[in-house]
Scaffold this active site. Structure first.
Site, short mmCIF file in Angstrom:
data_model
loop_
_atom_site.label_atom_id
_atom_site.label_comp_id
_atom_site.label_asym_id
_atom_site.label_seq_id
_atom_site.Cartn_x
_atom_site.Cartn_y
_atom_site.Cartn_z
N ASP A 24 -121.02 98.89 67.42
CA ASP A 24 -121.67 98.69 66.12
C ASP A 24 -121.34 97.32 65.51
O ASP A 24 -120.82 97.24 64.38
CB ASP A 24 -121.22 99.80 65.15
CG ASP A 24 -121.44 101.19 65.72
OD1 ASP A 24 -122.53 101.45 66.22
OD2 ASP A 24 -120.51 102.02 65.64
N GLU A 193 -141.45 114.76 57.21
CA GLU A 193 -142.92 114.75 57.13
C GLU A 193 -143.59 114.61 58.49
O GLU A 193 -144.81 114.68 58.58
CB GLU A 193 -143.41 113.59 56.24
CG GLU A 193 -143.14 113.76 54.74
CD GLU A 193 -141.69 113.49 54.38
OE1 GLU A 193 -141.14 112.50 54.89
OE2 GLU A 193 -141.10 114.29 53.62
N GLU A 325 -104.03 81.11 70.99
CA GLU A 325 -103.58 82.50 71.08
C GLU A 325 -104.01 83.08 72.41
O GLU A 325 -105.16 82.88 72.84
CB GLU A 325 -104.15 83.32 69.92
CG GLU A 325 -103.71 82.86 68.54
CD GLU A 325 -102.19 82.85 68.37
OE1 GLU A 325 -101.54 83.80 68.83
OE2 GLU A 325 -101.66 81.87 67.81
N GLU A 327 -104.81 85.96 73.01
CA GLU A 327 -105.90 86.92 72.78
C GLU A 327 -107.22 86.23 72.48
O GLU A 327 -108.15 86.86 72.00
CB GLU A 327 -105.51 87.91 71.68
CG GLU A 327 -105.32 87.31 70.29
CD GLU A 327 -103.90 86.77 70.03
OE1 GLU A 327 -103.14 86.60 71.00
OE2 GLU A 327 -103.57 86.52 68.86
N ASP A 443 -98.17 85.86 74.21
CA ASP A 443 -98.60 85.65 72.83
C ASP A 443 -99.46 84.40 72.62
O ASP A 443 -100.48 84.44 71.95
CB ASP A 443 -97.37 85.60 71.91
CG ASP A 443 -97.77 85.54 70.45
OD1 ASP A 443 -98.87 86.02 70.12
OD2 ASP A 443 -97.00 85.01 69.64
#
Ligand code: FUB
Length: 448
Positions: A24, A193, A325, A327, A443
């Site tokens: 989403d 409807e 980073e 990540e 990290d």
């Protein structure tokens, strides 16, 4: 020593997040970054038993930084289940994060709003109670602040509701309004409807995405019941009447019976975000966010956008001489991420043979002498092989990671560069070590 020059231009790869299942997508541009706010499908789920919302961002459309989960069900004292499709918008320096979740108060779905001072949080329930509550179809909020300052909140499945938000973004006056769906507006009349057995052009299902472009309003939504495709309607006014404009992403073999879209312009280009079940192990309750670039037609209509495995081309480069980073990645295999309040997000679950790819890394013309990384291991550590342009590409550096005495006992370790590098490349961090156990956590990194 050999010198390796530029590689070819990078493309994103769909799905754009591989470290967990994401759903989403709701894009938002702030400063020079594009953020996406997502849901998170749990592993091995048999329904949308979702616990938290997640945030990712990019500056180049190919490398995505994981900002973790700054908002979860437990941040809403009145909620207990189903952290479904979110959207976050900025107004006057505050970030308003609208989410549907199951309400303990009504026993049905409700929409809450959390507020924060940055796009990545922390966020706090702004009200201590739902903004709207009391119906199973109160899901999938989408928010847009118009040029005149009026903000609109649309939501709903299979009805479409809206309110005009007050300038505080967390309240509204009057009743919740329902859009009267017609064949002209949405391809079919409203769910109550519809004539049984009658074939309609289309029908609104859920997941609205509301925005304005060149004076026209767009409502993009999942349509057709399940399995869902993406269709849209346009209007000259923010509250209709709407005109059904056709399909954007037709029903496709994506391994997901839902689809959910968000559209945004970034760095002069237009992007269509959606989800599929195409990550290995994916499916209807294990979805993943993907992106396609597109161009509006000259009359402002949206072309048909098929799902691809390639995604969007790079619109920037990454500087390897600054701290990056771990990540931040364009693709990965095997790894996941964790976060704590001291370190923030880091890469975990690293095993022998796993890897991370970082795209469009610009080494410029001065070849680096050293590679360094911040790593931690409660066991025996392992090795990071830094390779160029392929998982088995030329070896730029080999970093030996020792045991550091704990999974969050970080040490910055350096290794000499083994070759000269210039220009733009894809970098691969290939993890090696004993077969079986988790090796280390990772990290950040940089070249010097
Ligand atoms: O992710 C849970 C639900 O599935 C969303 O609220 C819907 O839009 C569908 O994607």
């Amino acid at each position: 020593m050999m010198i390796y020059g530029p590689a070819t231009m990078a493309l994103a790869e769909n799905p754009i997040i591989q470290t967990c299942f994401t759903t989403d997508p709701a894009p938002m541009v702030h400063g020079d970054r594009l953020y996406i706010y997502t849901g998170h499908d749990e592993n091995n789920a048999d329904f949308f038993w979702m616990q938290e919302w997640r945030v990712y961002s990019t500056t180049d459309m190919v490398n995505w930084t994981d900002h973790g989960s700054p908002l979860a069900i437990e941040d809403f004292s009145w909620g207990d289940d189903r952290a479904w499709a979110p959207q976050c918008v900025e107004r006057d320096g505050k970030f308003y994060f609208y989410v549907p979740l199951h309400s303990k108060l009504s026993g049905t779905m409700a929409i809450g709003v959390a507020v924060g001072d940055s796009p990545t949080g922390p966020f706090k329930d702004a009200l201590g109670h739902p903004l709207v509550d009391g119906s199973w179809d109160y899901i999938d909020p989408t928010v847009f602040v118009d040029d005149d300052g009026q903000a609109y909140l649309y939501w709903g499945n299979p009805e479409i509701y809206y309110v005009k938000l007050n300038p505080d973004m967390v309240s509204f006056d009057g009743e919740v309004k329902k859009i009267i769906q017609t064949e002209d507006g949405f391809g079919a009349p409203g769910p109550k409807e519809r004539v049984e057995g009658k074939k309609y052009r289309d029908n609104y299902t859920e997941g609205p995405w509301f925005f304005k472009r060149d004076g026209k309003y767009y409502l993009v939504y999942a349509a057709g019941g399940v399995p869902e495709h993406i269709a849209y309607s346009m209007s000259d006014s923010p509250t209709g009447p709407w005109k059904y404009m056709g399909e954007i992403m037709p029903l496709s073999d994506t391994n997901s019976f839902t689809n959910h879209s968000g559209i945004i312009d970034y760095k002069g280009k237009s992007y269509f975000f959606y989800h599929t079940g195409k990550l290995p192990g994916g499916g209807g309750f294990a979805r993943s966010v993907a992106v396609e670039p597109f161009e509006y037609n000259p009359d402002g209509t949206i072309p048909v956008i098929p799902p691809t495995d390639e995604g969007a081309p790079s619109v920037g480069t990454l500087d390897p001489m600054r701290r990056v980073e771990a990540e931040t990645m364009s693709w990965s295999k095997g790894v996941s991420t964790e976060m704590n309040s001291k370190t923030g997000v880091y890469v975990s679950d690293i095993h022998n043979g796993d890897y991370i790819k970082v795209s469009s890394v610009d080494f410029g013309s001065v070849s680096p002498a050293k590679f360094g990384a911040s790593v931690a291991s409660a066991l025996r550590g392992g090795t990071i092989e830094v390779r160029l342009d392929a998982v088995d590409g030329n070896l730029v550096a080999t970093l030996e990671v020792p045991g550091t005495g704990g999974w969050e006992e970080w040490r910055y370790i350096e290794a000499p560069a083994l070759m000269k590098v210039s220009g733009v490349h894809d970098l691969y961090f290939v993890f090696k070590g004993r077969k079986g156990p988790k090796l280390f956590n990772f990290d950040y990194w940089n070249f010097k």
